[in-house]
Structures are given as structure tokens and as C-alpha cells.
Design a protein around this motif. Structure first.
Motif, PDB file in Angstrom:
ATOM      1  N   LEU A 198      44.396 -34.324-112.163  1.00  0.00           N
ATOM      2  CA  LEU A 198      45.479 -33.394-111.860  1.00  0.00           C
ATOM      3  C   LEU A 198      45.885 -32.591-113.088  1.00  0.00           C
ATOM      4  CD1 LEU A 198      47.695 -35.671-109.592  1.00  0.00           C
ATOM      5  CD2 LEU A 198      46.352 -33.690-108.869  1.00  0.00           C
ATOM      6  N   MET A 199      45.856 -33.217-114.246  1.00  0.00           N
ATOM      7  CA  MET A 199      46.223 -32.502-115.467  1.00  0.00           C
ATOM      8  C   MET A 199      45.219 -31.401-115.790  1.00  0.00           C
ATOM      9  SD  MET A 199      49.107 -33.728-116.616  1.00  0.00           S
ATOM     10  CE  MET A 199      49.206 -33.427-118.379  1.00  0.00           C
ATOM     11  N   THR A 200      43.944 -31.626-115.490  1.00  0.00           N
ATOM     12  CA  THR A 200      42.941 -30.593-115.743  1.00  0.00           C
ATOM     13  C   THR A 200      43.072 -29.414-114.781  1.00  0.00           C
ATOM     14  OG1 THR A 200      41.308 -31.660-114.302  1.00  0.00           O
ATOM     15  CG2 THR A 200      41.312 -32.293-116.627  1.00  0.00           C
ATOM     16  N   ARG A 201      43.694 -29.628-113.621  1.00  0.00           N
ATOM     17  CA  ARG A 201      43.841 -28.569-112.628  1.00  0.00           C
ATOM     18  C   ARG A 201      45.149 -27.799-112.775  1.00  0.00           C
ATOM     19  NH1 ARG A 201      39.243 -27.296-110.966  1.00  0.00           N
ATOM     20  NH2 ARG A 201      40.212 -26.299-109.138  1.00  0.00           N
ATOM     21  N   ALA A 202      46.038 -28.246-113.641  1.00  0.00           N
ATOM     22  CA  ALA A 202      47.343 -27.615-113.777  1.00  0.00           C
ATOM     23  C   ALA A 202      47.310 -26.526-114.837  1.00  0.00           C
ATOM     24  CB  ALA A 202      48.386 -28.669-114.159  1.00  0.00           C
ATOM     25  N   ASP A 203      48.200 -25.546-114.696  1.00  0.00           N
ATOM     26  CA  ASP A 203      48.330 -24.547-115.741  1.00  0.00           C
ATOM     27  C   ASP A 203      49.054 -25.148-116.944  1.00  0.00           C
ATOM     28  OD1 ASP A 203      51.367 -23.877-115.567  1.00  0.00           O
ATOM     29  OD2 ASP A 203      50.671 -23.774-113.494  1.00  0.00           O
ATOM     30  N   ILE A 204      49.071 -24.402-118.042  1.00  0.00           N
ATOM     31  CA  ILE A 204      49.562 -24.957-119.302  1.00  0.00           C
ATOM     32  C   ILE A 204      51.024 -25.383-119.189  1.00  0.00           C
ATOM     33  CG2 ILE A 204      50.048 -24.431-121.723  1.00  0.00           C
ATOM     34  CD1 ILE A 204      47.601 -22.660-121.742  1.00  0.00           C
ATOM     35  N   ARG A 205      51.857 -24.554-118.588  1.00  0.00           N
ATOM     36  CA  ARG A 205      53.287 -24.879-118.507  1.00  0.00           C
ATOM     37  C   ARG A 205      53.523 -26.111-117.644  1.00  0.00           C
ATOM     38  NH1 ARG A 205      58.115 -20.975-118.542  1.00  0.00           N
ATOM     39  NH2 ARG A 205      56.515 -19.774-119.610  1.00  0.00           N
ATOM     40  N   THR A 206      52.856 -26.171-116.498  1.00  0.00           N
ATOM     41  CA  THR A 206      53.021 -27.321-115.612  1.00  0.00           C
ATOM     42  C   THR A 206      52.488 -28.591-116.258  1.00  0.00           C
ATOM     43  OG1 THR A 206      52.804 -25.869-113.685  1.00  0.00           O
ATOM     44  CG2 THR A 206      52.528 -28.223-113.304  1.00  0.00           C
ATOM     45  N   ALA A 207      51.347 -28.457-116.932  1.00  0.00           N
ATOM     46  CA  ALA A 207      50.785 -29.627-117.612  1.00  0.00           C
ATOM     47  C   ALA A 207      51.714 -30.122-118.712  1.00  0.00           C
ATOM     48  CB  ALA A 207      49.414 -29.281-118.195  1.00  0.00           C
ATOM     49  N   ALA A 208      52.369 -29.206-119.409  1.00  0.00           N
ATOM     50  CA  ALA A 208      53.313 -29.610-120.459  1.00  0.00           C
ATOM     51  C   ALA A 208      54.501 -30.369-119.862  1.00  0.00           C
ATOM     52  CB  ALA A 208      53.796 -28.390-121.224  1.00  0.00           C
ATOM     53  N   ASP A 209      55.023 -29.890-118.741  1.00  0.00           N
ATOM     54  CA  ASP A 209      56.129 -30.593-118.073  1.00  0.00           C
ATOM     55  C   ASP A 209      55.702 -31.989-117.625  1.00  0.00           C
ATOM     56  OD1 ASP A 209      57.704 -28.372-118.427  1.00  0.00           O
ATOM     57  OD2 ASP A 209      57.339 -27.571-116.416  1.00  0.00           O
TER      58      ASP A 209
END
Length: 366
Positions: free
Chosen positions: A198-209
């Protein structure tokens, strides 16, 4: 035939069966009281000191003004009542909840590795929360609710897999505990892969959250979360008190406990449900703060000399409060202003402790 009787003189060095128990009880009470004092001191340090210091008279002025609707001190009232105090309150409560959850699992299964961190419950909360953040764009209370559901769901799966010998009282206690731990480790590995995907599929901002939540943080502490957590603990702590007596008997082993009238299967199920609920509500409030549940029980046992649920809860609170103070106030001085999540500090403590535990266990077995 003459029967000769002799009078035993306790002062002559003859062992007295009951003489050691009061001494051990006093030692346990004294050291538990010391832990409680440490919690109070760390709580005060978290509220009064740090990047913004508050004197004790000003703190009570702010608190009384907040409770009575009186005149507030500009700036200081907001910092204390909306940041420092709820952060310290939630830190204390989640530390106690994680400490109790770990101690319940470790005592019931007689295995120091049996904690929510190791057996997959924290990973269940993490996977559910990251799914809510990345897939559904959730935030705030929705993420906490997803984490709570994920922890409970994973606990149910582990119970279903391991219930053949673990929770129904069939088979040896050590083998049963190992079966539950192995089931949890396997599920944790699968859920860790889900989180990574899931982290690889998220954009940078969402992954940071999501990454901030995964590390466990008190930055989002609020009175609303503190109220929900306090309500949950008000329900769960009486359950812990009620189960403390049967838990002590279960330490003798399932066969001995059954012989003493304990319903082993029902008691273990109640213990698992209570421990999972404690870990789940704490994780929902602040994220999966690493290794607190794993550390609290063994440290409390070493410090007090025996397994103690109150001491484990207090040690958990000490770990979280101390780690949060270091992460929020001392780490920025060394890392150019970077404020670390509390889970980074507790994880740094837990990893070497796990290695030390394994090394000392090997020495005992040798």
C-alpha cells in the motif's frame, strides 16, 4: 514409648514458611509505589518543561481558569491545555494500556515474546489504518476506528487458527503458547507485506501521513481522543481486576488450574479479548507505539521480583512518557529541529532489549 517434642526457635535460623511472603509483598508494594512516583514526575516534566516551560503556579492558574471559565494567560493557556496536557494524559493512558496488554499475554502464555507487537495484533491495526488512509483517504477518527477493527479482526483470526490447543486448555501450556505466537508471527509477516504494498501505491503526501501514523505519535493528541480512551479504559480496567486472580492460577499450568476449579478455556478467552481490546484502543489513539507492550512486563518483573499487572501498567506509562519527552524535546536539539514520533524512540529501545532477552535465554538453556 516416650515421644520427645522440641520447640522451634524462629531466631535460631530455622526456616519459617510464612516469613518471606510479607517481606516480598512489602517489596512489591514499595517498588510499585516508586514506579507510580516516577510516572507522576515524568507527567509533570512533560507538562511543565520542554520547548515551552511553565511554572507550577502558572500551571494551576491555567488549569483553574480552564475549569471555571476564568481569565486565561495568552498563549500559555492554549499551549498547556490544548497541547502539553492532553499529550501527557494520552501518553500515560496508552502506556498503561500497552503495558497491561503485554503483561496479560506474557503471563497467560508464560512466554516473554507473547506481546501484541510480536503476535500480529499491532500489524492488524496498522494494515487496517494504512488501508483507510491510502485507499479511502480517511483521517482522524476514521483511521482510529479502522485500526481498532483491524486489531480485533486479526486477533479473531489468530484465535481461530490456534484455538485447537491454545485457548481450550488441551495440551501443554508451553506448546500452546508457542502455537499462538507462531500463528501471530505468520500473520504479522503477511500484514507487513500488505502495508509495504500500500505504501508503494500511495502518493508522497499520503505515504508521509501513513508513515507518521505507523511509527506511533502523540502529535495529534486531543481531549476528544483522551475522552474516548478514558471511557474505554473505564470499561477494561475492571475486567483486568476481575481476571487477575484466575490469571495467577493459570500461571501454574492448565492442568493445575483446571484442578483448582478454573475454567481454563473461558478464562483464557476472556484474557485474550481484554488484552486485545487494551492494545487496540491504545493503538487507535496514538498508532502502534513499538515495543511498549513487549518491554513493560519483563522490566516490571525484573524490578519488582514477580509478575505484577499494576507494575507493568506503570512501567508502560514510564516508557511512553520518557520516550515522548526525548522525541519531542531532546531529539530536535541533536537533529536540527526534527521532532521524532514517540514510536521511533521506543523501537530503538525494544530492538536491543529483544536481542538481550534472546541471549540471556540461551545462557539459561545452556
Amino acid at each position: 514409648m516416650t515421644i520427645t517434642t522440641s520447640r522451634v526457635n524462629p531466631s535460631a535460623g530455622t526456616p519459617n514458611a510464612g516469613s518471606g511472603r510479607p517481606r516480598r509483598t512489602r517489596l512489591l508494594l514499595n517498588r510499585t509505589a516508586f514506579l507510580a512516583a516516577v510516572v507522576v514526575v515524568l507527567f509533570a516534566v512533560s507538562v511543565l518543561l520542554g520547548s515551552y516551560t511553565v511554572t507550577i503556579p502558572d500551571f494551576f492558574r491555567i488549569l483553574i481558569a480552564h475549569l471555571t471559565g476564568g481569565e486565561k494567560i495568552p498563549g500559555a493557556s492554549f499551549i498547556v491545555m490544548e497541547n502539553k496536557l492532553p499529550r501527557a494524559v494520552i501518553g500515560t493512558m496508552i502506556g498503561a494500556a500497552f503495558g497491561l496488554a503485554g503483561a496479560l499475554f506474557q503471563t497467560m502464555l508464560r512466554n516473554p515474546l507473547a506481546s501484541p507487537d510480536v503476535i500480529g495484533i499491532s500489524y492488524g491495526a496498522s494494515a487496517a489504518a494504512v488501508t483507510a488512509i491510502v485507499v479511502f483517504g480517511a483521517s482522524g477518527a476514521a483511521v482510529s476506528a479502522a485500526a481498532l477493527g483491524g486489531a480485533l479482526g486479526v486477533a479473531a483470526i489468530i484465535y481461530a487458527i490456534s484455538s485447537g490447543g491454545t485457548l481450550r486448555g488441551t495440551g501443554r501450556g508451553d506448546a500452546a503458547g508457542n502455537r499462538l505466537i507462531l500463528a501471530g508471527v505468520g500473520i504479522a509477516a503477511a500484514l507487513h507485506a500488505v502495508v509495504n504494498f500500500l505504501m508503494t501505491r500511495a502518493d508522497i503526501r499520503t505515504a508521509a501521513d501513513a508513515l507518521v501514523w505507523l511509527n506511533g505519535s502523540l502529535n495529534s493528541a486531543s481531549w476528544d481522543r483522551a475522552g474516548v480512551l478514558a471511557l474505554a479504559l473505564a470499561v477494561l480496567l475492571p475486567a483486568v481486576v476481575a481476571l487477575a486472580g484466575p490469571l495467577r492460577i493459570l500461571e501454574l499450568g492448565p492442568d493445575a488450574a483446571a484442578g483448582l476449579g478454573i475454567r481454563v478455556g473461558a478464562t483464557r478467552l476472556a484474557l485474550v479479548v481484554t488484552a486485545v481490546a487494551l492494545a487496540a484502543v491504545a493503538t487507535a489513539a496514538a498508532g502502534p507505539v513499538s515495543f511498549v507492550a513487549f518491554l513493560a512486563g519483563p522490566i516490571a518483573r525484573r524490578f519488582t521480583g514477580k509478575a505484577s499487572l499494576p507494575a507493568s501498567a506503570l512501567v508502560g506509562a514510564v516508557i511512553v512518557l520518557a520516550a515522548d519527552y526525548v522525541a519531542a524535546n531532546l531529539a530536535p536539539l541533536l537533529l536540527d529541529g526534527t521532532v521524532l514520533p514517540v514510536g521511533v524512540i521506543t523501537g530503538a529501545l525494544g530492538a536491543p532489549f529483544l536481542l538481550w532477552l534472546l541471549v540471556t535465554a540461551n545462557r539459561k538453556d545452556a
